[in-house]
Design a protein around this motif. Sequence first.
Motif, short mmCIF file in Angstrom:
data_model
loop_
_atom_site.label_atom_id
_atom_site.label_comp_id
_atom_site.label_asym_id
_atom_site.label_seq_id
_atom_site.Cartn_x
_atom_site.Cartn_y
_atom_site.Cartn_z
N ALA A 216 60.67 34.32 25.79
CA ALA A 216 61.30 35.51 26.35
C ALA A 216 62.62 35.86 25.68
N ALA A 217 63.11 34.98 24.77
CA ALA A 217 64.41 35.20 24.14
C ALA A 217 64.35 36.35 23.14
N GLU A 218 65.41 37.12 23.06
CA GLU A 218 65.46 38.31 22.19
C GLU A 218 65.24 37.96 20.73
N GLN A 219 65.75 36.83 20.27
CA GLN A 219 65.69 36.47 18.86
C GLN A 219 64.37 35.81 18.46
N ILE A 220 63.52 35.52 19.42
CA ILE A 220 62.25 34.84 19.14
C ILE A 220 61.14 35.89 19.05
N PRO A 221 60.53 36.09 17.88
CA PRO A 221 59.61 37.20 17.70
C PRO A 221 58.18 36.95 18.18
N CYS A 222 57.82 35.68 18.40
CA CYS A 222 56.44 35.35 18.76
C CYS A 222 56.43 34.43 19.98
N LYS A 223 55.29 34.30 20.59
CA LYS A 223 55.15 33.44 21.76
C LYS A 223 55.21 31.97 21.37
N VAL A 224 55.97 31.19 22.13
CA VAL A 224 56.01 29.74 21.95
C VAL A 224 55.13 29.13 23.04
N VAL A 225 54.15 28.34 22.64
CA VAL A 225 53.15 27.81 23.56
C VAL A 225 53.25 26.28 23.60
N TYR A 226 53.59 25.75 24.78
CA TYR A 226 53.57 24.29 24.92
C TYR A 226 52.13 23.80 24.85
N ALA B 287 42.97 24.99 12.77
CA ALA B 287 41.76 25.79 12.96
C ALA B 287 42.00 27.08 13.74
N ASP B 288 43.17 27.25 14.34
CA ASP B 288 43.44 28.41 15.18
C ASP B 288 44.20 29.46 14.38
N ASP B 289 43.58 30.61 14.14
CA ASP B 289 44.20 31.66 13.35
C ASP B 289 45.42 32.26 14.04
N ARG B 290 45.51 32.13 15.36
CA ARG B 290 46.67 32.67 16.07
C ARG B 290 47.91 31.81 15.83
N CYS B 291 47.71 30.55 15.53
CA CYS B 291 48.83 29.62 15.36
C CYS B 291 49.44 29.80 13.98
N ALA B 292 50.70 30.27 13.95
CA ALA B 292 51.38 30.48 12.67
C ALA B 292 52.25 29.30 12.29
N ALA C 195 51.51 33.16 6.87
CA ALA C 195 50.17 33.43 7.40
C ALA C 195 49.64 34.76 6.87
N PHE C 196 50.50 35.76 6.84
CA PHE C 196 50.15 37.07 6.31
C PHE C 196 49.76 36.95 4.84
N SER C 197 50.55 36.17 4.08
CA SER C 197 50.30 35.99 2.65
C SER C 197 48.93 35.36 2.40
N LYS C 198 48.59 34.37 3.19
CA LYS C 198 47.33 33.65 2.98
C LYS C 198 46.11 34.52 3.23
N LEU D 35 53.31 40.81 14.55
CA LEU D 35 54.04 39.61 14.95
C LEU D 35 53.59 39.10 16.32
N LYS D 36 53.40 40.02 17.25
CA LYS D 36 53.04 39.64 18.61
C LYS D 36 51.68 38.95 18.70
N ASP D 37 50.88 39.09 17.65
CA ASP D 37 49.55 38.47 17.65
C ASP D 37 49.59 36.99 17.31
N TYR D 38 50.73 36.51 16.82
CA TYR D 38 50.86 35.10 16.44
C TYR D 38 51.56 34.30 17.53
N GLU D 39 51.32 33.00 17.52
CA GLU D 39 52.01 32.09 18.42
C GLU D 39 52.39 30.82 17.68
N PHE D 40 53.38 30.13 18.23
CA PHE D 40 53.84 28.87 17.65
C PHE D 40 53.66 27.78 18.69
N TRP D 41 53.06 26.68 18.26
CA TRP D 41 52.75 25.60 19.18
C TRP D 41 53.92 24.64 19.30
#
Length: 492
Positions: free
Chosen positions: A40-50, A69-74, A171-174, A4-10
């Motif tokens: 940094a929120a407890e309920q948010i499992p991945c990094k949110v990137v502005y 095109a970015d594999d990190r972006c879930a 993303a995992f499924s794909k 989970l930590k390897d993914y980010e949301f834009w």
Amino acid sequence: MVMLKDYEFWFVVGSQFLYGPEVLETVEARAKEMAEKLSAAEQIPCKVVYKVTVKTESECTRVMKEANADDRCAGVITWCHTFSPSKMWIHGLGLLQKPWCHFATQYNRHIPNEEIDMDFMNLNQAAHGDREHGFIGARMRLARKIVVGYWEDALVQKELGDWMRAAVGAAFSKDLRLIRFGDNMRDVAVTEGDKVESEIKLGWQVDYWPVGHLVEVMDAVTETEIDEKLAEYRDRYDFATDDLDSVRYQAKEELAIRKIMEREGARGFINSFQDLYGMRQLPGLASQNILADGMGYGAEGDWKVSGMTAIVKAMGEGLKGGSAFMEDYTYDLEPGKEVSLGAHMLEVCPSVAEEKPRIEVHPLGIGGKEPPARLVFEGAAGKGCVVSLIDMGGRMRMIVQDIECIKPTLPMPNLPVARVMWKPAPDLLTGVKCWILAGGAHHSVLTTQVTAQMMEDWCEIMGIEFVHITADTTFERLKQELFWNELAWKLK
């Protein structure tokens, strides 16, 4: 292994040039602050990137292409701080191939009585902007998650975080690859399915490897490797057997399965007791220990439940509870106290155990092979659901039933398998009737980690049918729902 930590949301924010550069600077600063605090929120499992404040069609199109095109972006989370004319979003949203969440929130929690003026109104008009943004999503008939509420509230963050888990599951499924050691059990219908359609729709690559190849790899396993695996078993489980030869054979099977899976990049596997040529035992402890490390498994060649087990485990990473391959075995039909007993011959994952599992060796009674070592335990109590993915011919259907796992009502001293007892919603008799009507399989994924809402979000992202059996479900209403679903999916 991707975590989970390897993914980010834009985080993509909407505005326009109309309000001047000072407003846009404020919007960007606030968006960055929100992304950092959400990450940094407890309920948010991945990094949110502005990423950007979209003000033109070209900015929107560019960021959506980059997300694809970015594999990190879930997934992409959009929010309109100000009014953002939605025609400039059309091309970008039309190109977006990642899950989309429309986050309808605002920077400030309250209306400031003394500060509010027209400048404040121009800057803080998410209520205005989100409606424009919502229209274009509806007009384009785009699948999206809509989360509404103040962005610092725990419940809102949980809803957003749960969707993020579903998006990671997508993303995992794909990128999921499954190994079939042999084929499915002869004459069984529900374990069949269209593997080409599953790769087109779900992304799964389901590859066949002969059991003979597995035996070759087993023959190359060293005694030192087996010794190391036994040390792992002793650390994880209690030994309730003196038959170390059987335990060592399971270790040999596990090591060989893992080597092939690692070599092929697979995250799940299947086998069948009808296809064990050259093997002394059906993998029991071997399968359970692999499952304990987040892999998928399906018995009797059931590759669909193997894939779903792996996906549910990936979605539930870090959450309390467990997720396991499961099968309904038998019922207790005492009026008013009806419960289901779930188990399998060998392969239930120890992540759902109440206490430390113990290794035992017993005859299997099926398959005609040596008595295999297996983990024996009772499942932990707690609320959860069971998940079944079936091939309806032309489309996939997921059936999810809410359950409450309970402490087994009987000790069952002569049943040497892992077992879980539960009460299905709305009650056992109605629930079974509904499950059968919808075509639910005898194999499922039992989870006390992942919620039905997460699975519904996953189905929405993947574009497959979702059927939910809840405490409010009636047979009559479900029958009508399935009828309308049949018509609707034929139009898709």
